[in-house]
Design a protein around this motif. Sequence first.
Motif, PDB file in Angstrom:
ATOM      1  N   LEU A 184      43.997  45.973  35.198  1.00 46.73           N
ATOM      2  CA  LEU A 184      43.997  44.563  34.813  1.00 46.73           C
ATOM      3  C   LEU A 184      45.316  43.900  35.188  1.00 46.73           C
ATOM      4  O   LEU A 184      45.331  42.810  35.769  1.00 46.73           O
ATOM      5  CB  LEU A 184      43.735  44.409  33.310  1.00 46.73           C
ATOM      6  N   LEU A 185      46.433  44.539  34.866  1.00 48.67           N
ATOM      7  CA  LEU A 185      47.736  43.954  35.188  1.00 48.67           C
ATOM      8  C   LEU A 185      47.903  43.755  36.694  1.00 48.67           C
ATOM      9  O   LEU A 185      48.443  42.728  37.122  1.00 48.67           O
ATOM     10  CB  LEU A 185      48.864  44.835  34.634  1.00 48.67           C
ATOM     11  N   GLY A 186      47.430  44.704  37.488  1.00 52.34           N
ATOM     12  CA  GLY A 186      47.502  44.552  38.945  1.00 52.34           C
ATOM     13  C   GLY A 186      46.678  43.379  39.442  1.00 52.34           C
ATOM     14  O   GLY A 186      47.137  42.609  40.300  1.00 52.34           O
ATOM     15  N   ALA A 187      45.486  43.228  38.891  1.00 52.65           N
ATOM     16  CA  ALA A 187      44.638  42.099  39.288  1.00 52.65           C
ATOM     17  C   ALA A 187      45.263  40.767  38.882  1.00 52.65           C
ATOM     18  O   ALA A 187      45.262  39.800  39.653  1.00 52.65           O
ATOM     19  CB  ALA A 187      43.246  42.245  38.664  1.00 52.65           C
ATOM     20  N   MET A 188      45.833  40.710  37.683  1.00 53.60           N
ATOM     21  CA  MET A 188      46.462  39.470  37.202  1.00 53.60           C
ATOM     22  C   MET A 188      47.694  39.126  38.043  1.00 53.60           C
ATOM     23  O   MET A 188      47.912  37.967  38.387  1.00 53.60           O
ATOM     24  CB  MET A 188      46.871  39.601  35.728  1.00 53.60           C
ATOM     25  N   GLU A 189      48.469  40.142  38.380  1.00 49.17           N
ATOM     26  CA  GLU A 189      49.655  39.939  39.220  1.00 49.17           C
ATOM     27  C   GLU A 189      49.252  39.395  40.586  1.00 49.17           C
ATOM     28  O   GLU A 189      49.827  38.427  41.085  1.00 49.17           O
ATOM     29  CB  GLU A 189      50.422  41.255  39.367  1.00 49.17           C
ATOM     30  N   THR A 190      48.249  40.022  41.196  1.00 42.67           N
ATOM     31  CA  THR A 190      47.781  39.596  42.518  1.00 42.67           C
ATOM     32  C   THR A 190      47.229  38.176  42.492  1.00 42.67           C
ATOM     33  O   THR A 190      47.467  37.382  43.401  1.00 42.67           O
ATOM     34  CB  THR A 190      46.709  40.572  43.042  1.00 42.67           C
ATOM     35  N   ALA A 191      46.515  37.835  41.416  1.00 41.59           N
ATOM     36  CA  ALA A 191      45.921  36.507  41.303  1.00 41.59           C
ATOM     37  C   ALA A 191      46.972  35.430  41.039  1.00 41.59           C
ATOM     38  O   ALA A 191      46.741  34.259  41.325  1.00 41.59           O
ATOM     39  CB  ALA A 191      44.876  36.495  40.187  1.00 41.59           C
ATOM     40  N   GLY A 192      48.119  35.835  40.482  1.00 39.93           N
ATOM     41  CA  GLY A 192      49.171  34.864  40.207  1.00 39.93           C
ATOM     42  C   GLY A 192      49.197  34.372  38.774  1.00 39.93           C
ATOM     43  O   GLY A 192      49.721  33.295  38.487  1.00 39.93           O
ATOM     44  N   VAL A 193      48.660  35.157  37.850  1.00 44.91           N
ATOM     45  CA  VAL A 193      48.647  34.775  36.443  1.00 44.91           C
ATOM     46  C   VAL A 193      50.042  34.970  35.856  1.00 44.91           C
ATOM     47  O   VAL A 193      50.744  35.933  36.180  1.00 44.91           O
ATOM     48  CB  VAL A 193      47.600  35.619  35.667  1.00 44.91           C
ATOM     49  N   ASP A 194      50.443  34.055  34.991  1.00 47.15           N
ATOM     50  CA  ASP A 194      51.717  34.124  34.289  1.00 47.15           C
ATOM     51  C   ASP A 194      51.879  35.488  33.616  1.00 47.15           C
ATOM     52  O   ASP A 194      50.940  36.025  33.026  1.00 47.15           O
ATOM     53  CB  ASP A 194      51.749  33.011  33.231  1.00 47.15           C
ATOM     54  N   ALA A 195      53.071  36.064  33.688  1.00 47.40           N
ATOM     55  CA  ALA A 195      53.319  37.417  33.186  1.00 47.40           C
ATOM     56  C   ALA A 195      53.074  37.545  31.680  1.00 47.40           C
ATOM     57  O   ALA A 195      52.559  38.569  31.218  1.00 47.40           O
ATOM     58  CB  ALA A 195      54.745  37.843  33.518  1.00 47.40           C
ATOM     59  N   ASP A 196      53.426  36.542  30.891  1.00 48.03           N
ATOM     60  CA  ASP A 196      53.203  36.617  29.442  1.00 48.03           C
ATOM     61  C   ASP A 196      51.715  36.654  29.111  1.00 48.03           C
ATOM     62  O   ASP A 196      51.280  37.420  28.245  1.00 48.03           O
ATOM     63  CB  ASP A 196      53.863  35.438  28.722  1.00 48.03           C
ATOM     64  N   ILE A 197      50.932  35.838  29.802  1.00 50.37           N
ATOM     65  CA  ILE A 197      49.478  35.821  29.584  1.00 50.37           C
ATOM     66  C   ILE A 197      48.889  37.161  30.012  1.00 50.37           C
ATOM     67  O   ILE A 197      48.041  37.729  29.308  1.00 50.37           O
ATOM     68  CB  ILE A 197      48.814  34.663  30.364  1.00 50.37           C
ATOM     69  N   SER A 198      49.325  37.678  31.146  1.00 48.92           N
ATOM     70  CA  SER A 198      48.851  38.982  31.620  1.00 48.92           C
ATOM     71  C   SER A 198      49.142  40.080  30.603  1.00 48.92           C
ATOM     72  O   SER A 198      48.295  40.930  30.327  1.00 48.92           O
ATOM     73  CB  SER A 198      49.507  39.351  32.952  1.00 48.92           C
ATOM     74  N   HIS A 199      50.340  40.045  30.041  1.00 45.26           N
ATOM     75  CA  HIS A 199      50.721  41.045  29.044  1.00 45.26           C
ATOM     76  C   HIS A 199      49.829  40.940  27.801  1.00 45.26           C
ATOM     77  O   HIS A 199      49.344  41.962  27.292  1.00 45.26           O
ATOM     78  CB  HIS A 199      52.188  40.891  28.660  1.00 45.26           C
ATOM     79  N   GLU A 200      49.592  39.736  27.308  1.00 49.17           N
ATOM     80  CA  GLU A 200      48.733  39.553  26.134  1.00 49.17           C
ATOM     81  C   GLU A 200      47.324  40.077  26.403  1.00 49.17           C
ATOM     82  O   GLU A 200      46.736  40.762  25.560  1.00 49.17           O
ATOM     83  CB  GLU A 200      48.697  38.083  25.723  1.00 49.17           C
ATOM     84  N   LEU A 201      46.778  39.761  27.573  1.00 47.73           N
ATOM     85  CA  LEU A 201      45.445  40.263  27.937  1.00 47.73           C
ATOM     86  C   LEU A 201      45.431  41.786  28.012  1.00 47.73           C
ATOM     87  O   LEU A 201      44.479  42.428  27.567  1.00 47.73           O
ATOM     88  CB  LEU A 201      45.003  39.682  29.279  1.00 47.73           C
TER      89      LEU A 201
END
Length: 151
Positions: free
Chosen positions: A23-40
């Motif tokens: 999930l974190l890799g997908a969020m990083e690649t998509a460009g999602v904010d790091a705090d939101i990625s961490h919460e997810l």
Amino acid sequence: MSIWWSLQLRREAASVPLARRLLLGAMETAGVDADISHELSVALSEACSNAVQHGGDRSEVYRVTASIHGDVCRIEVTDTGPGFPAGATIPLVGRREPSQPRELSVGGRGLRLIEALSDRVRFDNQPGAGGAIVTFDKVLKWREGALLKAS
């Protein structure tokens, strides 16, 4: 643009960090904010841990499905265990009411954490076959130049 992916994972503790890293890799690649990625990722870890622990004897696997549509990420974790007790009030986990089944007051901190980290959450049971379904949504924030940022 929208994306969707689904994983079938073994009900083993080692699958939880794997799901989180994917999930974190997908969020990083998509460009999602790091705090939101961490919460997810924390919410996903809690949902996966519940599936591993309570997923039942009928199946050695559980499923994680995630999607991004516009500015919303939806994650669903499904297992084949006994599901949530009938009539249970999931948001009251941790505060035992006299009419509330004891099973939910023993642990359940992960469910409350999922609620706290999500914008919308549903705790359901699969119809017929049994098993729990935990679905949670989070409105995304994007980094500058994000690949999937909604226009």
